[in-house]
Design a protein around this motif. Structure first.
Motif, PDB file in Angstrom:
ATOM      1  N   CYS A 212     -13.855  18.971 -11.551  1.00 42.32           N
ATOM      2  CA  CYS A 212     -15.073  18.146 -11.607  1.00 42.32           C
ATOM      3  C   CYS A 212     -15.265  17.374 -10.313  1.00 42.32           C
ATOM      4  CB  CYS A 212     -14.989  17.176 -12.784  1.00 42.32           C
ATOM      5  SG  CYS A 212     -15.177  17.975 -14.392  1.00 42.32           S
ATOM      6  N   SER A 213     -14.161  16.821  -9.767  1.00 44.36           N
ATOM      7  CA  SER A 213     -14.276  16.078  -8.502  1.00 44.36           C
ATOM      8  C   SER A 213     -14.708  17.009  -7.370  1.00 44.36           C
ATOM      9  CB  SER A 213     -12.942  15.407  -8.178  1.00 44.36           C
ATOM     10  OG  SER A 213     -11.932  16.395  -7.999  1.00 44.36           O
ATOM     11  N   GLU A 214     -14.099  18.227  -7.321  1.00 44.02           N
ATOM     12  CA  GLU A 214     -14.482  19.179  -6.283  1.00 44.02           C
ATOM     13  C   GLU A 214     -15.950  19.571  -6.412  1.00 44.02           C
ATOM     14  OE1 GLU A 214     -11.824  22.408  -6.660  1.00 44.02           O
ATOM     15  OE2 GLU A 214     -10.086  21.335  -5.813  1.00 44.02           O
ATOM     16  N   PHE A 215     -16.354  19.837  -7.613  1.00 43.26           N
ATOM     17  CA  PHE A 215     -17.757  20.225  -7.819  1.00 43.26           C
ATOM     18  C   PHE A 215     -18.706  19.101  -7.443  1.00 43.26           C
ATOM     19  CE2 PHE A 215     -16.113  23.485 -10.918  1.00 43.26           C
ATOM     20  CZ  PHE A 215     -16.553  24.577 -10.204  1.00 43.26           C
ATOM     21  N   SER A 216     -18.297  17.854  -7.704  1.00 37.69           N
ATOM     22  CA  SER A 216     -19.165  16.729  -7.338  1.00 37.69           C
ATOM     23  C   SER A 216     -19.315  16.630  -5.822  1.00 37.69           C
ATOM     24  CB  SER A 216     -18.594  15.436  -7.915  1.00 37.69           C
ATOM     25  OG  SER A 216     -17.322  15.173  -7.351  1.00 37.69           O
ATOM     26  N   ASP A 217     -18.173  16.835  -5.064  1.00 35.12           N
ATOM     27  CA  ASP A 217     -18.254  16.797  -3.595  1.00 35.12           C
ATOM     28  C   ASP A 217     -19.155  17.920  -3.082  1.00 35.12           C
ATOM     29  OD1 ASP A 217     -16.568  14.626  -3.570  1.00 35.12           O
ATOM     30  OD2 ASP A 217     -14.750  15.877  -3.441  1.00 35.12           O
ATOM     31  N   GLU A 218     -18.940  19.116  -3.632  1.00 42.98           N
ATOM     32  CA  GLU A 218     -19.772  20.241  -3.206  1.00 42.98           C
ATOM     33  C   GLU A 218     -21.246  19.991  -3.512  1.00 42.98           C
ATOM     34  OE1 GLU A 218     -18.221  23.667  -5.073  1.00 42.98           O
ATOM     35  OE2 GLU A 218     -16.423  23.792  -3.800  1.00 42.98           O
ATOM     36  N   LYS A 219     -21.486  19.371  -4.638  1.00 40.80           N
ATOM     37  CA  LYS A 219     -22.864  19.086  -5.014  1.00 40.80           C
ATOM     38  C   LYS A 219     -23.514  18.130  -4.030  1.00 40.80           C
ATOM     39  CE  LYS A 219     -25.548  17.620  -9.029  1.00 40.80           C
ATOM     40  NZ  LYS A 219     -25.473  17.096 -10.403  1.00 40.80           N
ATOM     41  N   GLN A 220     -22.766  17.083  -3.615  1.00 35.24           N
ATOM     42  CA  GLN A 220     -23.315  16.137  -2.644  1.00 35.24           C
ATOM     43  C   GLN A 220     -23.601  16.820  -1.314  1.00 35.24           C
ATOM     44  OE1 GLN A 220     -20.604  12.885  -2.369  1.00 35.24           O
ATOM     45  NE2 GLN A 220     -21.160  12.029  -4.408  1.00 35.24           N
ATOM     46  N   ASN A 221     -22.668  17.686  -0.854  1.00 36.15           N
ATOM     47  CA  ASN A 221     -22.881  18.405   0.411  1.00 36.15           C
ATOM     48  C   ASN A 221     -24.128  19.280   0.334  1.00 36.15           C
ATOM     49  OD1 ASN A 221     -20.581  17.313   1.663  1.00 36.15           O
ATOM     50  ND2 ASN A 221     -19.252  18.838   0.653  1.00 36.15           N
ATOM     51  N   ASN A 224     -27.210  17.205   0.611  1.00 44.27           N
ATOM     52  CA  ASN A 224     -27.478  16.781   2.000  1.00 44.27           C
ATOM     53  C   ASN A 224     -28.080  17.928   2.804  1.00 44.27           C
ATOM     54  OD1 ASN A 224     -26.491  14.157   1.618  1.00 44.27           O
ATOM     55  ND2 ASN A 224     -24.372  14.862   1.889  1.00 44.27           N
ATOM     56  N   GLU A 225     -27.490  19.136   2.634  1.00 47.02           N
ATOM     57  CA  GLU A 225     -28.034  20.293   3.336  1.00 47.02           C
ATOM     58  C   GLU A 225     -29.474  20.572   2.913  1.00 47.02           C
ATOM     59  OE1 GLU A 225     -25.412  23.476   2.567  1.00 47.02           O
ATOM     60  OE2 GLU A 225     -23.801  22.728   3.881  1.00 47.02           O
ATOM     61  N   LYS A 226     -29.715  20.392   1.629  1.00 49.58           N
ATOM     62  CA  LYS A 226     -31.069  20.622   1.128  1.00 49.58           C
ATOM     63  C   LYS A 226     -32.057  19.659   1.768  1.00 49.58           C
ATOM     64  CE  LYS A 226     -33.590  20.978  -3.227  1.00 49.58           C
ATOM     65  NZ  LYS A 226     -33.498  20.808  -4.696  1.00 49.58           N
ATOM     66  N   GLN A 227     -31.673  18.396   1.879  1.00 54.08           N
ATOM     67  CA  GLN A 227     -32.561  17.413   2.503  1.00 54.08           C
ATOM     68  C   GLN A 227     -32.833  17.760   3.964  1.00 54.08           C
ATOM     69  OE1 GLN A 227     -30.730  13.613   1.911  1.00 54.08           O
ATOM     70  NE2 GLN A 227     -31.171  13.579  -0.328  1.00 54.08           N
TER      71      GLN A 227
END
Length: 288
Positions: A212-221, A224-227
């Motif tokens: 879950c922690s890894e997925f949350s970090d990947e989700k944030q990255n 950011n890339e999407k923005q």
């Protein structure tokens, strides 16, 4: 009021002095002196004539009364009744007080009255006995139903008792001495298996938390890339719009130039040009 005048049968002759019978009342008088003008007819209900001179009088048909002929059995019955009546009267006449016809004592001694009273009492007793018999029959039917139900219940009880006895016998036959140590070993094995399963569950929970922690970090990255991509897209869109505006301006300028070129070419075609004349040897040296 409804008037129905009746004309006279013959007109009244003044010279002869003869007045025929009136068609309204049936009397002999002059036509303007009739007293039946204001009288009501009893047959039709109208004013102006009597019922003896009414034309709407209906003669009622006299219905013939049918003759009732008695049969042989009815005649024999009537004869027997008359004979019994005469016998009773003769018995009463033989008594010294037979002259007392309408006294209460004679009515009391009349055999028919005595028999009637006895019959009434007997009928009342019979009706009472019938009612009691009906009630008793109902009670008997209810008791029969209760007995049937009790018999059914007793038979079911016997069946249940037999089934219980059979089950108890089967239990006694199948019962055997139980080893306590075997049960203890089985319980210990189950406890060890439960502990191992608990450990596995803990490991699974830890792995799930890490994932879950890894997925949350990947989700944030990814967000950011999407923005960043959205910003680049906006810049490119602005550039494209600017270039489209410049292209539209250039197209307008080209259209203006083409228009001017066409105008100039038309003017040149209309003017004669003598400088461009050439000598044509093939056609006899003529200029074209």
């Amino acid at each position: 009021m409804e008037y129905s005048f009746r004309p006279q049968w013959r007109p009244w002759n003044v010279q002869s002095g003869y007045s025929p019978a009136c068609g309204r009342c049936g009397k002999f008088h002059k036509h303007y002196i009739c007293n039946s003008i204001n009288q009501r007819c009893f047959s039709c209900g109208k004013f102006g004539h009597y019922s003896s001179k009414c034309f709407s009088k209906v003669t009622k048909d006299r219905k013939s009364t049918p003759v009732h002929v008695k049969s042989r059995k009815q005649k024999e019955r009537d004869i027997a009744r008359m004979n019994s009546y005469i016998e009773r009267k003769n018995i009463i006449r033989a008594l010294p007080f037979s002259g007392m016809r309408h006294s209460a004592f004679v009515q009391y001694l009349d055999i028919a009255n005595v028999l009637k009273t006895e019959l009434k009492s007997v009928k009342q007793k019979i009706s009472k006995e019938r009612n009691t018999n009906l009630e008793q029959q109902k009670c008997i039917e209810d008791l029969k139903l209760q007995l049937k139900n009790q018999q059914i219940i007793e038979s079911e009880r016997d069946q249940f008792k037999q089934e219980l006895e059979n089950i108890q016998q089967q239990k006694e036959e199948s019962a055997s001495p139980v080893d306590v140590q075997e049960y203890v070993h089985q319980i210990q094995k189950l406890q060890h298996s439960l502990e191992e399963e608990k450990k596995c569950v803990k490991l699974v929970h830890e792995l799930f938390a890490l994932r879950c922690s890894e997925f949350s970090d990947e989700k944030q990255n990814l967000e950011n890339e999407k923005q960043a991509l959205e910003k680049e897209k906006a810049d490119l869109c602005s550039k494209v719009h600017f270039q489209a505006d410049s292209i539209s301006q250039l197209t307008f300028e080209l259209q203006d130039l083409n228009h001017e070129y066409h105008l100039v070419s038309r003017q040149n075609q209309q003017r004669p040009n003598n400088n461009n004349r050439r000598y044509n040897n093939r056609r006899g040296g003529r200029f074209r």
